[in-house]
Design a protein around this motif. Sequence first.
Motif, PDB file in Angstrom:
ATOM      1  N   ARG A 144     -13.284   4.450  -2.710  1.00 18.06           N
ATOM      2  CA  ARG A 144     -13.710   3.144  -3.435  1.00 18.06           C
ATOM      3  C   ARG A 144     -14.057   2.222  -2.315  1.00 18.06           C
ATOM      4  O   ARG A 144     -14.455   1.081  -2.744  1.00 18.06           O
TER       5      ARG A 144
ATOM      6  N   LEU B  68     -11.840  -0.067  -1.313  1.00 14.26           N
ATOM      7  CA  LEU B  68     -11.351  -1.301  -1.814  1.00 14.26           C
ATOM      8  C   LEU B  68     -11.165  -2.323  -0.705  1.00 14.26           C
ATOM      9  O   LEU B  68     -11.597  -3.485  -0.644  1.00 14.26           O
TER      10      LEU B  68
ATOM     11  N   ASP C 212       0.766  -1.178  -0.063  1.00 17.31           N
ATOM     12  CA  ASP C 212      -0.092   0.176  -0.037  1.00 17.31           C
ATOM     13  C   ASP C 212       0.949   1.287  -0.073  1.00 17.31           C
ATOM     14  O   ASP C 212       0.666   2.214  -0.752  1.00 17.31           O
TER      15      ASP C 212
ATOM     16  N   GLN D 155      -9.349   8.738  -3.158  1.00 14.97           N
ATOM     17  CA  GLN D 155      -9.959   7.816  -3.788  1.00 14.97           C
ATOM     18  C   GLN D 155     -10.067   6.588  -3.336  1.00 14.97           C
ATOM     19  O   GLN D 155     -11.013   5.735  -3.421  1.00 14.97           O
ATOM     20  N   ARG D 156      -9.031   6.100  -2.734  1.00 18.28           N
ATOM     21  CA  ARG D 156      -8.795   4.809  -2.043  1.00 18.28           C
ATOM     22  C   ARG D 156      -9.955   4.567  -0.950  1.00 18.28           C
ATOM     23  O   ARG D 156     -10.767   3.642  -1.030  1.00 18.28           O
TER      24      ARG D 156
ATOM     25  N   THR E  52      -8.045  -1.077   5.689  1.00 16.61           N
ATOM     26  CA  THR E  52      -7.067  -0.108   5.684  1.00 16.61           C
ATOM     27  C   THR E  52      -7.120   1.028   6.461  1.00 16.61           C
ATOM     28  O   THR E  52      -8.506   1.712   6.446  1.00 16.61           O
TER      29      THR E  52
ATOM     30  N   ALA F  39      -4.944  10.380  -4.219  1.00 17.46           N
ATOM     31  CA  ALA F  39      -4.797   9.003  -4.083  1.00 17.46           C
ATOM     32  C   ALA F  39      -5.626   8.514  -2.913  1.00 17.46           C
ATOM     33  O   ALA F  39      -6.331   7.298  -2.668  1.00 17.46           O
TER      34      ALA F  39
ATOM     35  N   ASP G 297       2.753   2.033  -3.194  1.00 23.65           N
ATOM     36  CA  ASP G 297       2.030   2.602  -4.371  1.00 23.65           C
ATOM     37  C   ASP G 297       1.408   4.340  -3.972  1.00 23.65           C
ATOM     38  O   ASP G 297       1.910   5.164  -4.781  1.00 23.65           O
TER      39      ASP G 297
END
Lengths: 443, 230
Positions: free
Chosen positions: A78, A80, A52, A74-75, A84, A71, A55
């Motif tokens: 989303r 995902l 993670d 966005q994460r 996290t 970023a 990235d």
Amino acid sequence: MQRRQYRRSAFFRFAVALPLLLAALSGVLLWPIYREAVDHIREQVHAAIERDSWDLEVEFHEHGIDGLIDAIEQRLARQLDPSTLYLLIDADGAILAGSMAQWPISVTREDRAWAEFTADDGEHAEGQVFGLFGQRWLLVGRRSPLASFDRSLALQLGWTVLAMFTLSALAATWFSARLRRRLRGLALDAEAIRAGDLARRLLISPHQDEIDDLAERFNRTFADLERLVDGARQVSNHLAHDLRRPLQAARQHLDELAHRSGLDGAARLAIESSLSEIDQLLGTFAALLRLAKLQAGGFERGGDYCELDRVVADAIELYTPVAAAAGHSLRAELQPVRIRGDRHLWFQLVQNLIENALNHGHSDVDVRLDADGELCVRDHGPGVPEELLTRLGERFFRADPARSTPGIGIGLALARAIAQHHGATLRFENAAPGLRARVSPGK
Amino acid sequence: MRVLIVEDDRHTREFIERALRESGYTVDAVGNGRDGLFLATTEAFDLVVLDRMLPTVDGLTILRTLRASKITTPVLILSALGDVDDRVDGLRAGSDDYLVKPFALAELLARIEALLRRPRGGDGTSGETTQLRVADLELDRLKRSVRRGERRIDLQPKEFQLLEYLMRHHDQVVTRSMLLEAVWDYHFDPKTNVIDVHISNLRQKIDKDATVALIHTVRGVGYRLGLEVD
């Protein structure tokens, strides 16, 4: 059973030691597995965090701080991976992006440092800290299953150990109780053999296990012992039996000689004293044979009853003048007692006890017969040294080392044999002063 | 007086035979049960001395056969078996007395004499006479009283029984074991001189203050009650 005895018992120690040992053993064996599992989980979490952050680091290098914030957002948007956690703060501590309410107190701001902290929802989490240009700090974290895993594993481990402990304790207790019961049976048998029941053997169970094997070995030893004792008895019985004939013949010759007229007084006296010595010897042999017959169970244990108080009173009547002639009294306190057995044998027993009391006590004698059938004959003489008490009643045993008193140690042996024949026990105790013979009826 | 001895042991047989001859008896002696049974049933004897263990026919069998044929000749059994049961067996089979080997000659002679002098037809104790009298000594069985001349004598129960037995067998030698058997009714052998002590107490009471002693000690054998001196 008393506590000390319990502690001394090998079975008790076994029953405690076995579960403890098993519990300790399972702890020792499971600990490394547990450690490995914990390490493995941590590695997984760290690897995911490193992926993670790699990235995010690329994003930061390529697009600067805004790109990084984008970023992260966005994460988070989303969703995902719900486990996290991110937090980006500036030099003043103000939050630039992230899913956490504030920088956790336990996490020090040090570049590339690993930290453990508690998420806002209270879950355990791990994370890595990154110092960014311009005094900004990034925390990349992940909720870790380690804490819950730790809890459930510890719980499971605990249960396992507890179950093992309980089961093995139960098994050990059951096993040792069984073993103890068998050993107690063997001990009772052995005690009976020691008490004179030489024909008795240890009980062999149908299991044919090691204990049975041992018991069989002991039984063989007991059989040998019985043969030896029998042999010793036989020898003296044969002696008594075989010596009777020549003695009898000698007695007849002397008897005839004494009846012949024309003997002078001195010769007659000599013959008469020889005769009385032979008679004594023959009497001893007769008593020995009688004893042997009693011990071999040669007398029938008839179902007849006799009035023991009557028998005792008769014996006292017989011996009262004898005691009086020696200057002593013979006192009696008799309750009516009906007892199973042969009155002639009981008479002989009482007579032997009274004779013993008069001959060795040289004092007044008390005879007491209780309603429960217990008979006591007590003198007021010097008594017998405590360590010799149990030997009274052994064949040929005499407490008087100088052997100055009459007798050869048959009378009390006969008395004991008669008592045993009737299922009673004869014991001796010091009554200070004097000796007390106690005949307790069997149950 | 004619006596039959049935005894398989030659030494014992000859020993008894000689002793009885010397005491003035006519004696027949045989060494096995068959001959013994034959003689005892075909000829008249005053007494049979019968060994218990015999070859061919056993002593108790002979005794039972005799009694079954209504022959009441007194029988004295000699036996090496000395236990109570054996003695009871012997007496039950119809013997009049039972003597355990080894025995003293004097004991045997005293018992034979007692058997021969016994009134025939009775068992000796069922004597009808309630009064016994020897010289100036009188005993009344019903009143339980004893007098010597004018003097009343108090006796303990056992002393009374002893005296009664002695008076029944007056002028005979009575052995200690005969007295024990007659008065105490237990089969045992006392080691001390119990009987002597009892007799000496009895003698104290009977012969005290009397000019003539009635109870005499027969050395090595027993006692005799009577007037004449040994």
